[in-house]
Design a protein around this motif. Structure first.
Motif, PDB file in Angstrom:
ATOM      1  N   TYR A 165       3.938   6.042   8.574  1.00 34.26           N
ATOM      2  CA  TYR A 165       3.158   6.896   7.676  1.00 34.26           C
ATOM      3  C   TYR A 165       2.156   7.733   8.463  1.00 34.26           C
ATOM      4  O   TYR A 165       1.982   8.936   8.195  1.00 34.26           O
ATOM      5  CB  TYR A 165       2.423   6.053   6.630  1.00 34.26           C
ATOM      6  CG  TYR A 165       3.334   5.417   5.610  1.00 34.26           C
ATOM      7  CD1 TYR A 165       3.652   6.061   4.420  1.00 34.26           C
ATOM      8  CD2 TYR A 165       3.892   4.159   5.834  1.00 34.26           C
ATOM      9  CE1 TYR A 165       4.484   5.477   3.478  1.00 34.26           C
ATOM     10  CE2 TYR A 165       4.730   3.564   4.906  1.00 34.26           C
ATOM     11  CZ  TYR A 165       5.023   4.225   3.730  1.00 34.26           C
ATOM     12  OH  TYR A 165       5.863   3.648   2.808  1.00 34.26           O
ATOM     13  N   LEU A 166       1.509   7.123   9.430  1.00 31.28           N
ATOM     14  CA  LEU A 166       0.550   7.852  10.249  1.00 31.28           C
ATOM     15  C   LEU A 166       1.231   8.998  10.994  1.00 31.28           C
ATOM     16  O   LEU A 166       0.686  10.105  11.095  1.00 31.28           O
ATOM     17  CB  LEU A 166      -0.120   6.904  11.238  1.00 31.28           C
ATOM     18  CG  LEU A 166      -1.039   5.836  10.627  1.00 31.28           C
ATOM     19  CD1 LEU A 166      -1.425   4.807  11.682  1.00 31.28           C
ATOM     20  CD2 LEU A 166      -2.289   6.486  10.048  1.00 31.28           C
ATOM     21  N   ALA A 200       2.197  -3.918   0.898  1.00 37.41           N
ATOM     22  CA  ALA A 200       1.993  -4.221  -0.518  1.00 37.41           C
ATOM     23  C   ALA A 200       0.574  -4.710  -0.782  1.00 37.41           C
ATOM     24  O   ALA A 200       0.156  -4.807  -1.935  1.00 37.41           O
ATOM     25  CB  ALA A 200       3.000  -5.278  -0.975  1.00 37.41           C
ATOM     26  N   ASP A 201      -0.164  -5.024   0.279  1.00 36.02           N
ATOM     27  CA  ASP A 201      -1.577  -5.393   0.181  1.00 36.02           C
ATOM     28  C   ASP A 201      -2.379  -4.101   0.039  1.00 36.02           C
ATOM     29  O   ASP A 201      -2.442  -3.293   0.979  1.00 36.02           O
ATOM     30  CB  ASP A 201      -1.992  -6.157   1.440  1.00 36.02           C
ATOM     31  CG  ASP A 201      -3.449  -6.603   1.418  1.00 36.02           C
ATOM     32  OD1 ASP A 201      -4.301  -5.863   0.868  1.00 36.02           O
ATOM     33  OD2 ASP A 201      -3.753  -7.665   1.968  1.00 36.02           O
ATOM     34  N   LEU A 202      -2.991  -3.888  -1.110  1.00 31.03           N
ATOM     35  CA  LEU A 202      -3.669  -2.617  -1.361  1.00 31.03           C
ATOM     36  C   LEU A 202      -4.856  -2.394  -0.431  1.00 31.03           C
ATOM     37  O   LEU A 202      -5.189  -1.243  -0.122  1.00 31.03           O
ATOM     38  CB  LEU A 202      -4.109  -2.538  -2.822  1.00 31.03           C
ATOM     39  CG  LEU A 202      -2.975  -2.340  -3.846  1.00 31.03           C
ATOM     40  CD1 LEU A 202      -3.540  -2.299  -5.256  1.00 31.03           C
ATOM     41  CD2 LEU A 202      -2.185  -1.071  -3.554  1.00 31.03           C
ATOM     42  N   THR A 206      -4.951   0.884   1.795  1.00 31.15           N
ATOM     43  CA  THR A 206      -6.110   1.777   1.729  1.00 31.15           C
ATOM     44  C   THR A 206      -6.625   2.104   3.129  1.00 31.15           C
ATOM     45  O   THR A 206      -6.994   3.250   3.419  1.00 31.15           O
ATOM     46  CB  THR A 206      -7.234   1.135   0.892  1.00 31.15           C
ATOM     47  OG1 THR A 206      -6.765   0.945  -0.444  1.00 31.15           O
ATOM     48  CG2 THR A 206      -8.477   2.008   0.872  1.00 31.15           C
ATOM     49  N   ASP A 207      -6.657   1.117   4.004  1.00 30.37           N
ATOM     50  CA  ASP A 207      -7.112   1.359   5.375  1.00 30.37           C
ATOM     51  C   ASP A 207      -6.215   2.383   6.079  1.00 30.37           C
ATOM     52  O   ASP A 207      -6.721   3.278   6.789  1.00 30.37           O
ATOM     53  CB  ASP A 207      -7.121   0.055   6.165  1.00 30.37           C
ATOM     54  CG  ASP A 207      -8.245  -0.889   5.738  1.00 30.37           C
ATOM     55  OD1 ASP A 207      -9.209  -0.416   5.094  1.00 30.37           O
ATOM     56  OD2 ASP A 207      -8.144  -2.101   6.029  1.00 30.37           O
ATOM     57  N   THR A 208      -4.900   2.278   5.892  1.00 27.95           N
ATOM     58  CA  THR A 208      -3.986   3.240   6.500  1.00 27.95           C
ATOM     59  C   THR A 208      -4.179   4.629   5.915  1.00 27.95           C
ATOM     60  O   THR A 208      -4.213   5.637   6.636  1.00 27.95           O
ATOM     61  CB  THR A 208      -2.536   2.781   6.300  1.00 27.95           C
ATOM     62  OG1 THR A 208      -2.359   1.484   6.880  1.00 27.95           O
ATOM     63  CG2 THR A 208      -1.559   3.761   6.940  1.00 27.95           C
ATOM     64  N   PHE A 209      -4.317   4.692   4.600  1.00 26.50           N
ATOM     65  CA  PHE A 209      -4.557   5.955   3.906  1.00 26.50           C
ATOM     66  C   PHE A 209      -5.807   6.640   4.463  1.00 26.50           C
ATOM     67  O   PHE A 209      -5.794   7.834   4.788  1.00 26.50           O
ATOM     68  CB  PHE A 209      -4.705   5.653   2.418  1.00 26.50           C
ATOM     69  CG  PHE A 209      -4.826   6.847   1.518  1.00 26.50           C
ATOM     70  CD1 PHE A 209      -3.888   7.862   1.532  1.00 26.50           C
ATOM     71  CD2 PHE A 209      -5.870   6.937   0.613  1.00 26.50           C
ATOM     72  CE1 PHE A 209      -3.986   8.947   0.672  1.00 26.50           C
ATOM     73  CE2 PHE A 209      -5.985   8.013  -0.252  1.00 26.50           C
ATOM     74  CZ  PHE A 209      -5.037   9.026  -0.222  1.00 26.50           C
ATOM     75  N   LEU A 210      -6.872   5.878   4.610  1.00 27.61           N
ATOM     76  CA  LEU A 210      -8.120   6.442   5.127  1.00 27.61           C
ATOM     77  C   LEU A 210      -8.009   6.822   6.598  1.00 27.61           C
ATOM     78  O   LEU A 210      -8.659   7.766   7.060  1.00 27.61           O
ATOM     79  CB  LEU A 210      -9.255   5.439   4.919  1.00 27.61           C
ATOM     80  CG  LEU A 210      -9.708   5.266   3.469  1.00 27.61           C
ATOM     81  CD1 LEU A 210     -10.613   4.053   3.327  1.00 27.61           C
ATOM     82  CD2 LEU A 210     -10.422   6.522   2.971  1.00 27.61           C
TER      83      LEU A 210
END
Length: 383
Positions: A165-166, A200-202, A206-210
């Motif tokens: 994703y990154l 699946a751990d939100l 979230t950490d990856t998204f940020l």
């Protein structure tokens, strides 16, 4: 006059429709919040097609509905989930929708942002997924619209972990001509997106998204969160880099998230603002004056309708949205691309009618009542 409506227990109950709509008139652009309505498409009811064939769109009615939203000062989020992207509208249809809507937006001075995904693929390698994103990003940018990078079913299936994703999102953000909106759509809207951002751990997701945002803050206008979890959105909102907006996509908690708190607020990009467009715009204009209580007074009563339309299976909320557009007179029929008008039960639809009528959403309550009676007769309900 009363109308008899089916209930969930198989019986009929009397309902007295209201006779006057709310006074909701077009107005100036909104100032305190950036607000997009994710807009539905209007099917061509005369097309000889099937649910799995390419969508047959009534372009005149589809664009007229967007002009309706723009006239109330709202932006249009185009070719998104509400437009049945991946649920009746394929990439070829979405590309045509983007081009037509962007041209219409230029003509009327309306704000538009358009979805960029990978739905020309059913699977594929990471290289193919990146190329699919690039193809769609080019279409949106060439049309002169802002890009919304949507979550990808293909990427969810192919990614081995957060690093993929990154890499994909980093590549897209580096080449984007203008700042984009990143869209995190939860599995309640699309089960194929479970585990997005590599976990699946939100909390981990979230950490990856940020991390994606932090690496390219100048290329991210904002993020759109559609997880139906108000506290998670608030927590994420507080962790965003300065200047990066949070656009709520929470159709269960939008009044409180848009109103905000002493540490900030959310802007909005919402499917429920398709049927609520004029009322939502009026509420935000009240908020523009600093009157939070007045804003909540107008918008809080709409949550019951929104929760009803978006009840599980949430992905079928589009059926209720188009149904209300028909009752409100924005289109002449209750037909959807992909045959999705069959996705909700008669009791569900009649409850949507009742809740919308109580709110005064129908510009012509008599027309809405007549159309409701016609639908009931097709289902064998005698009045």
């Amino acid at each position: 006059m009363t109308i008899r409506l089916p209930d969930a227990q198989g019986g009929l109950r009397a309902y007295e429709p209201r006779t006057e709509p709310l006074a909701l008139t077009p107005g100036a652009p909104l100032t305190s919040r950036t607000v997009f309505s994710a807009a539905h498409v209007v099917a061509d009811p005369y097309a000889d097609t099937t649910p799995d064939a390419p969508a047959a769109v009534d372009w005149d009615a589809t664009l007229a509905f967007r002009r309706h939203l723009w006239s109330h000062g709202l932006g249009v989020a185009e070719a998104m989930d509400t437009a049945q992207r991946g649920m009746g509208l394929d990439w070829a249809g979405a590309a045509e929708l983007i081009r037509r809507s962007a041209a219409e937006a230029r003509g009327v001075g309306g704000r538009i942002a358009c979805g960029v995904g990978t739905d020309q693929l059913t699977g594929g390698t990471l290289a193919e997924i990146r190329a699919a994103y690039e193809e769609q990003l080019a279409v949106v940018e060439e049309a002169g619209a802002q890009a919304i990078l949507m979550a990808s079913r293909a990427l969810a299936a192919a990614a081995r972990g957060p690093e993929d994703y990154l890499e994909i999102y980093g590549h897209l953000l580096r080449q984007a001509a203008e700042p984009v909106v990143l869209h995190w759509l939860g599995p309640m809207f699309d089960p194929a997106l479970d585990g997005y951002w590599g976990s699946a751990d939100l909390d981990a997701a979230t950490d990856t998204f940020l991390e994606v945002i932090a690496a390219h803050p100048d290329k991210v206008d904002g993020v759109k969160i559609s997880l139906l979890d108000a506290q998670r959105e608030v927590d994420l909102r507080r962790r965003l880099p300065q200047g990066v907006r949070c656009y709520t996509g929470d159709d269960f908690h939008y009044p409180e998230l848009i109103a905000g708190d002493d540490q900030g607020f959310s802007h909005a990009l919402l499917g429920i603002f398709d049927p609520l467009g004029p009322l939502a715009a009026q509420a935000v204009r009240v908020l523009d004056t600093g009157d939070v209580q007045g804003f909540r007074h107008l918008l809080d009563p709409t949550v019951e309708l929104s929760r009803h339309l978006f009840q599980a299976p949430t992905r079928f909320y589009k059926t209720g949205v188009v149904f209300l557009a028909w009752l409100a007179g924005h289109q002449d029929h209750f037909t959807m691309v992909g045959g999705l008008q069959s996705a909700r039960s008669l009791p569900h639809l009649t409850r949507a009618y009742e809740l919308a009528d109580r709110l005064g959403l129908f510009p012509d309550p008599k027309l809405a009542e007549e159309r409701m009676r016609n639908l009931l007769s097709l289902y064998g309900v005698d009045q």
